[in-house]
Design a protein around this motif. Structure first.
Motif, PDB file in Angstrom:
ATOM      1  N   GLY A   1       5.846   0.084  -4.681  1.00  0.00           N
ATOM      2  CA  GLY A   1       4.514  -0.280  -5.127  1.00  0.00           C
ATOM      3  C   GLY A   1       3.440   0.289  -4.223  1.00  0.00           C
ATOM      4  O   GLY A   1       3.530   1.414  -3.764  1.00  0.00           O
ATOM      5  N   PHE A   2       2.428  -0.502  -3.985  1.00  0.00           N
ATOM      6  CA  PHE A   2       1.371  -0.100  -3.070  1.00  0.00           C
ATOM      7  C   PHE A   2       1.915  -0.166  -1.651  1.00  0.00           C
ATOM      8  O   PHE A   2       2.039  -1.250  -1.096  1.00  0.00           O
ATOM      9  N   ALA A   3       2.279   0.974  -1.108  1.00  0.00           N
ATOM     10  CA  ALA A   3       2.771   0.942   0.265  1.00  0.00           C
ATOM     11  C   ALA A   3       1.632   0.497   1.171  1.00  0.00           C
ATOM     12  O   ALA A   3       0.581   1.122   1.181  1.00  0.00           O
ATOM     13  N   PRO A   4       1.799  -0.584   1.883  1.00  0.00           N
ATOM     14  CA  PRO A   4       0.692  -1.043   2.713  1.00  0.00           C
ATOM     15  C   PRO A   4       0.403  -0.118   3.880  1.00  0.00           C
ATOM     16  O   PRO A   4      -0.664  -0.162   4.449  1.00  0.00           O
ATOM     17  N   ILE A   5       1.384   0.697   4.224  1.00  0.00           N
ATOM     18  CA  ILE A   5       1.192   1.588   5.372  1.00  0.00           C
ATOM     19  C   ILE A   5       1.054   3.011   4.864  1.00  0.00           C
ATOM     20  O   ILE A   5       1.866   3.462   4.065  1.00  0.00           O
ATOM     21  N   GLY A   6       0.050   3.692   5.329  1.00  0.00           N
ATOM     22  CA  GLY A   6      -0.068   5.097   4.953  1.00  0.00           C
ATOM     23  C   GLY A   6      -1.467   5.461   4.512  1.00  0.00           C
ATOM     24  O   GLY A   6      -2.387   4.640   4.513  1.00  0.00           O
TER      25      GLY A   6
ATOM     26  N   GLU B   1       1.552   5.625   9.976  1.00  0.00           N
ATOM     27  CA  GLU B   1       2.960   5.216  10.071  1.00  0.00           C
ATOM     28  C   GLU B   1       3.270   4.674  11.462  1.00  0.00           C
ATOM     29  O   GLU B   1       4.014   3.709  11.618  1.00  0.00           O
ATOM     30  N   ALA B   2       2.666   5.301  12.486  1.00  0.00           N
ATOM     31  CA  ALA B   2       2.926   4.855  13.860  1.00  0.00           C
ATOM     32  C   ALA B   2       2.345   3.463  14.105  1.00  0.00           C
ATOM     33  O   ALA B   2       2.929   2.658  14.826  1.00  0.00           O
ATOM     34  N   GLY B   3       1.199   3.200  13.537  1.00  0.00           N
ATOM     35  CA  GLY B   3       0.540   1.924  13.824  1.00  0.00           C
ATOM     36  C   GLY B   3       0.685   0.884  12.743  1.00  0.00           C
ATOM     37  O   GLY B   3       0.212  -0.253  12.909  1.00  0.00           O
ATOM     38  N   GLY B   4       1.345   1.237  11.655  1.00  0.00           N
ATOM     39  CA  GLY B   4       1.484   0.269  10.565  1.00  0.00           C
ATOM     40  C   GLY B   4       0.148  -0.075   9.934  1.00  0.00           C
ATOM     41  O   GLY B   4      -0.174  -1.245   9.713  1.00  0.00           O
TER      42      GLY B   4
ATOM     43  N   GLN C   1       9.320   4.100   3.396  1.00  0.00           N
ATOM     44  CA  GLN C   1       7.934   3.648   3.359  1.00  0.00           C
ATOM     45  C   GLN C   1       7.775   2.244   3.925  1.00  0.00           C
ATOM     46  O   GLN C   1       6.756   1.912   4.507  1.00  0.00           O
ATOM     47  N   TRP C   2       8.765   1.431   3.780  1.00  0.00           N
ATOM     48  CA  TRP C   2       8.629   0.032   4.153  1.00  0.00           C
ATOM     49  C   TRP C   2       9.317  -0.313   5.455  1.00  0.00           C
ATOM     50  O   TRP C   2       9.369  -1.455   5.839  1.00  0.00           O
ATOM     51  N   LYS C   3       9.830   0.662   6.116  1.00  0.00           N
ATOM     52  CA  LYS C   3      10.730   0.416   7.235  1.00  0.00           C
ATOM     53  C   LYS C   3      10.102  -0.440   8.339  1.00  0.00           C
ATOM     54  O   LYS C   3       9.244   0.023   9.063  1.00  0.00           O
ATOM     55  N   GLY C   4      10.607  -1.644   8.474  1.00  0.00           N
ATOM     56  CA  GLY C   4      10.297  -2.504   9.609  1.00  0.00           C
ATOM     57  C   GLY C   4       8.838  -2.846   9.836  1.00  0.00           C
ATOM     58  O   GLY C   4       8.488  -3.355  10.885  1.00  0.00           O
TER      59      GLY C   4
END
Lengths: 501, 259
Positions: free
Chosen positions: B52-57, B170-173, B19-22
Motif C-alpha cells: 500500500g502506501f509505503a510510509p517510508i520513502g 530509507e535510512a531514517g524511516g 519496503q516495510w523492513k523493520g
C-alpha cells in the motif's frame, strides 16, 4: 578616576628617583600640575595639594571589577598593561573585541553611547572608539575629532581622519615622540609617505611596528583577561599544532572534558566559544549556540565541524580556549549504564536536529513554527515562533476564521481589473501578464484596518485601507483570493492567495 | 505456469518486505484512517501494489499551474506517516521546506487547514533561498529519523537528488513528499526514484460548467504502481477528495454567484 573637582588631589608613586605624581584629578591638572611631576614641585604650585600614596592592589581590584563589567559587552577584554607602566597620568585602558557583537546594542554608535553611560554611572570618565585594529582604536579613543558616539574609525574609508592623528597616538615612548617632533613629524600623515627603510634607520624599529599595527599590516597580540569561570578550559601547547587533524583532536579532547564537567553538575551549555591563537598572534574564534542545554560532545563537535574548515593553523596554534559563557540546568535525563548520553529521546534528538539545520542555514533562511495571532489581516494572523521552547498555539480556539487560502502570496501581487459586472466584482483580470476570465466570484468579505495597531511595516499602505476580498474562479479552474483596497474611485486590486477548491 | 505465478508472488512479497523492513513508521489504524479521510472512495488498492502506501520513502506531487490543491494533497500524504512506530498517540513533527521563488505561488498558510479526525502534528516551516540548502536540509532531516514526514517544495531536481532523498528516507524511516512543477524533460517528466508520483490539476471550467473544486488526480508512476486517473471533488470543509461520477455542480445552495 573622577573625584570632587574642588579639591586638587594626586596619587604619588615612590621609586629610586623620588616621589612622583602618577595620577591626578582635573582640579590639579587645571592648576598646572601634570603626571610625572615631582611631588615637591607640585606642592610649590599647590601647597594644600592632597596626596594619596599609590596602592597597586586597589588599582588592580578596580580594574578587575571594570573588566567584569565590560564582560557584558564582549567576553574578550584585554587590559592595556603598557599604559599603566609608561604613562603617569592615571589612565587605564581596556580593549574589547566586539567583532559581530555591536548589533546587539543597536549598532556601533549606540554601543559607544551605552558604554559611556555605563562608565559615567559607575563614576569613571572614559573615552571610547571603535576601529578595525587595536592600535587604531587606541589612537581613535584619544585623538578622534568626532563626537563621542561618532568615534568610529574604518581605516580604508577614514584614512584622512587617521592621517591627522598626532604621533603620540602610536603608543611610542616619550623619547621617540620628542625626536619625531624635532624632525617636524607631528602627525601620522607626515610619517606614512616616508620611505620605510629610512624610518627604521633614523627612528628605530618601534615606529614602523606601531604604524603597521595601526593600519593592520601586522597583527597585535592582546592578552585577553579570562574570566574566573568554571566552564572555561585553556590549553597551551609547547609545540604548536600545525595541521587541522591535530587541532581537531585537541578541540575534541577539550570539549569532552568540558561536557564531562557539565554533566557532573547537571548543566548543559547553550553557547560555546572556541578560540584558537596562532603563534604570530592571529586568533580565530568559533561561536556556536544550541537551542536547548546540551551535554553531548558528539553533537557539539558535529556543530563545530561545520565551521572548523575555516580555521587557518598558519604557523601553528599555540593556545586553545574552550569557554561556555551560557549554561543552563538540564532536566533529569536517564543515562545509560555505560555513562553515554541517551540520544534516543525524541525531544532531545529533535532539538539536536534543529541545531544542525540552524547552523547550516544562510542569513535569509528561517526555521520556525507557525502560530495563530488574533488579527483580522491574513498576513498578520500567522506569526513565526522559534522552533524550540514554548510557543503559541497553532490555532486559537476563540477566534473563528472564515475560509482561508492554502497558499498566501506575501506581499500581495497587483492585478489589473479589465472588466467589472454590475455588482462591482471583476469579470476579467490581468495577472502576471495573462488575461484571466472570471467564471464566478464569491464575496465580498470585508476586512477593516486594525487602527489600534501601530502600523510600521512594508505593506503599511495596504494595511491601513479597508479590503474587500473575493474568491474568484478562472477558466483554468483555479480559485484565487482577490481583494480590493484603496479610496473610492481609485481601487487597487491585488491577488493574495490561492485556494485548493 | 503455476511456477511462474509462484515466482511472481515471491517477488511481490520480497518487494513488500523490502519496503516495510523493520521500520513501520505509524500504526496501521492511524494510517488507514488518514487514507480513508483523504482519498475517500477512490479505489487506490487497484493501483498500488502490496504494501500500500509505503510510509517510508520518497513520493512526488506534481502540480500544474495551481499549487493550492497540490499543497493540500502533499500535506494529507504527509499525515500518513506521522504516528509513532509503537502506535502511541504521540505524533512526530512534519517539516515543510520551501525554497523561495521555486514555485512562485506564495507560502503555505496553515490556517487554511481544517481540523482532521486524526490529531495532526504541528509543521515546522523552513524557508530557504537556494535549492542546495533545501536539498541538504531535506536529506539531513530525512535521515535523522526524528521527523515523521518532510515536504520539500523546490525547483525541478534531478535523478541523483531523488535517489539520495530516497536513500535518506530509507535510512531514517521517513516519508518525504516532493512538491514540484510539471516541467517537461524532452517531452517526458524528469525521471525519479519516487515510490509514487501524483499529479493534481484543476478541471477546466466554462460558463456552462463552472468548476473550482473539481480536480483531475492522477497516479502517474512509481514502483509497483499501476497508473490511474480520477476526476475528484475536493470537500471545501475537510479538504478531502471523492470521486465525481457524474460531475456535480460545485455550488451549494447557500453560495451566491456573481458573474
Amino acid at each position: 578616576m573622577m573625584s570632587p573637582p574642588e579639591i586638587p588631589r594626586v596619587i604619588t608613586r615612590v621609586d629610586n628617583r623620588g616621589v612622583f605624581i602618577c595620577a591626578l584629578n582635573a582640579a590639579a591638572q587645571k592648576a598646572g600640575v601634570h603626571g610625572g611631576m615631582r611631588l615637591s614641585d607640585a606642592r610649590s604650585i599647590l601647597p594644600d595639594l592632597d596626596n594619596i600614596p599609590e596602592q597597586p592592589d586597589l588599582y588592580d581590584s578596580h580594574l578587575a571589577r571594570m573588566i567584569r563589567v565590560m564582560d557584558r559587552y564582549s567576553p574578550w577584554v584585554a587590559r592595556d598593561r603598557d599604559l599603566h607602566n609608561t604613562t603617569l597620568n592615571g589612565d587605564a585602558g581596556l580593549w574589547l573585541e566586539i567583532t559581530g557583537g555591536s548589533h546587539l546594542f543597536g549598532g556601533e554608535g549606540p554601543f559607544i553611547t551605552q558604554i559611556l553611560q555605563d562608565m559615567k554611572r559607575r563614576g569613571y570618565a572614559a573615552r571610547v572608539a571603535i576601529a578595525d585594529t587595536a592600535g587604531a582604536a587606541w589612537g581613535g579613543a584619544r585623538c578622534h575629532p568626532g563626537k563621542e558616539a561618532d568615534r568610529i574609525l574604518s581605516l580604508p574609508t577614514d584614512h584622512a581622519i587617521a592621517a591627522e592623528f598626532p604621533v603620540s597616538s602610536l603608543r611610542l615612548s616619550g623619547d621617540i615622540i620628542a625626536l619625531l617632533s624635532r624632525l617636524g613629524l607631528k602627525q601620522l600623515g607626515d610619517i606614512t609617505p616616508l620611505p620605510r627603510a629610512n624610518i627604521t634607520t633614523r627612528l628605530g624599529p618601534d615606529v614602523l611596528l606601531r604604524l603597521d599595527q595601526f593600519y593592520g599590516r601586522l597583527p597585535e597580540h592582546l592578552n585577553f583577561e579570562l574570566p574566573d569561570h568554571p566552564w572555561l578550559i585553556k590549553q597551551g601547547f609547547g609545540e604548536p599544532l600545525g595541521d587541522a587533524a591535530n587541532l581537531a583532536h585537541a578541540i575534541e579532547t577539550l570539549i569532552a572534558r568540558l561536557c564531562s564537567d557539565l554533566r557532573n553538575e547537571s548543566l548543559g551549555l547553550r553557547r560555546l566559544i572556541v578560540r584558537c591563537t596562532q603563534v604570530d598572534g592571529h586568533t580565530h574564534t568559533i561561536t556556536t549556540t544550541t537551542g536547548t542545554p546540551c551535554q553531548s560532545e558528539t553533537h557539539i563537535l558535529r556543530l563545530l565541524a561545520e565551521k572548523m574548515p575555516g580555521v587557518d593553523t598558519g604557523f601553528g596554534i599555540e593556545q586553545i580556549i574552550v569557554y561556555a559563557p551560557w549554561v543552563e540546568h538540564v532536566a533529569f535525563r536517564q543515562v545509560r549504564l555505560d555513562r553515554q548520553q541517551d540520544d534516543t529521546s525524541d525531544a532531545l534528538a529533535l532539538a539536536q536536529l534543529i541545531d544542525r539545520i540552524n547552523h547550516h542555514l544562510g542569513p535569509n533562511d528561517i526555521l520556525y513554527h507557525s502560530a495563530h495571532h488574533a488579527s483580522h489581516l491574513p498576513e498578520r494572523a500567522v506569526i513565526r515562533q522559534p522552533p524550540t521552547g514554548s510557543i503559541k498555539p497553532e490555532r486559537l480556539q476563540d477566534v473563528p476564521l472564515p475560509k482561508r487560502p492554502v497558499r498566501l502570496l506575501e506581499p500581495p501581487e497587483p492585478v489589473d481589473v479589465v472588466e467589472y459586472n454590475s455588482t462591482g466584482s471583476p469579470t476579467r483580470i490581468r495577472w502576471r501578464k495573462m488575461l484571466i476570465d472570471v467564471l464566478w466570484a464569491d464575496g465580498p468579505e470585508r476586512i477593516c484596518p486594525e487602527w489600534w495597531e501601530y502600523l510600521d511595516r512594508d505593506n503599511y499602505a495596504i494595511s491601513q485601507m479597508t479590503r474587500d476580498y473575493f474568491r474568484i474562479c478562472d477558466q483554468k479552474g483555479r480559485v484565487l483570493w482577490l481583494f480590493r483596497s484603496g479610496h473610492a474611485g481609485q481601487d487597487i486590486w491585488s491577488v493574495h492567495g490561492l485556494f485548493a477548491g | 505456469m503455476p511456477a511462474q505465478r509462484l515466482n511472481d508472488a515471491r517477488a511481490a512479497l520480497a518487494q513488500a518486505e523490502k519496503q516495510w523492513k523493520g521500520s513501520v513508521a505509524c500504526s496501521v489504524d492511524t494510517e488507514s484512517r488518514v487514507i480513508a479521510h483523504v482519498f475517500g472512495d477512490i479505489p487506490l488498492s487497484r493501483n498500488i501494489s502490496i504494501g500500500g502506501f509505503a510510509p517510508i520513502g520518497l513520493h512526488e506531487v506534481i502540480c500544474g499551474h495551481d499549487m493550492g490543491a497540490a499543497s493540500v494533497l502533499a500535506w494529507q500524504l504527509a499525515q500518513i506517516g506521522s504516528g509513532k512506530p509503537d502506535g502511541k498517540p504521540v505524533h512526530r513533527s512534519v517539516f515543510w521546506i520551501r525554497q523561495r521563488r521555486a514555485i512562485d505561488q506564495g507560502g503555505f498558510y496553515h490556517l487554511a487547514l481544517p481540523e482532521t479526525p486524526v490529531t495532526r502534528p504541528r509543521p515546522l516551516m523552513l524557508t530557504v533561498d537556494h535549492q542546495v540548502t533545501a536539498l541538504w536540509a531535506g536529506e539531513e532531516i530525512a535521515k535523522s529519523g526524528q521527523i515523521a514526514s518532510v515536504i520539500l517544495e523546490t525547483t525541478d531536481y534531478d535523478l541523483t537528488a531523488a535517489r539520495r532523498m530516497q536513500l535518506a528516507c530509507e535510512a531514517g524511516g521517513t516519508r518525504m513528499i516532493v512538491l514540484r512543477r510539471a516541467l517537461p524533460h524532452a517531452g517526458r517528466l524528469m525521471p525519479s526514484s519516487a515510490l509514487t508520483r501524483w499529479k493534481i490539476e484543476p478541471a477546466l471550467g466554462t460558463q456552462q460548467n463552472m468548476t473550482g473544486n473539481i480536480h483531475y488526480l492522477s497516479l502517474i508512476g512509481g514502483r509497483g504502481v499501476r497508473p490511474g486517473s480520477w476526476k475528484v471533488k475536493a470537500d471545501a470543509t475537510t479538504l478531502s477528495l471523492s470521486v465525481v461520477d457524474p460531475l456535480e455542480d460545485r455550488l451549494s445552495q447557500n453560495q451566491s454567484i456573481y458573474t
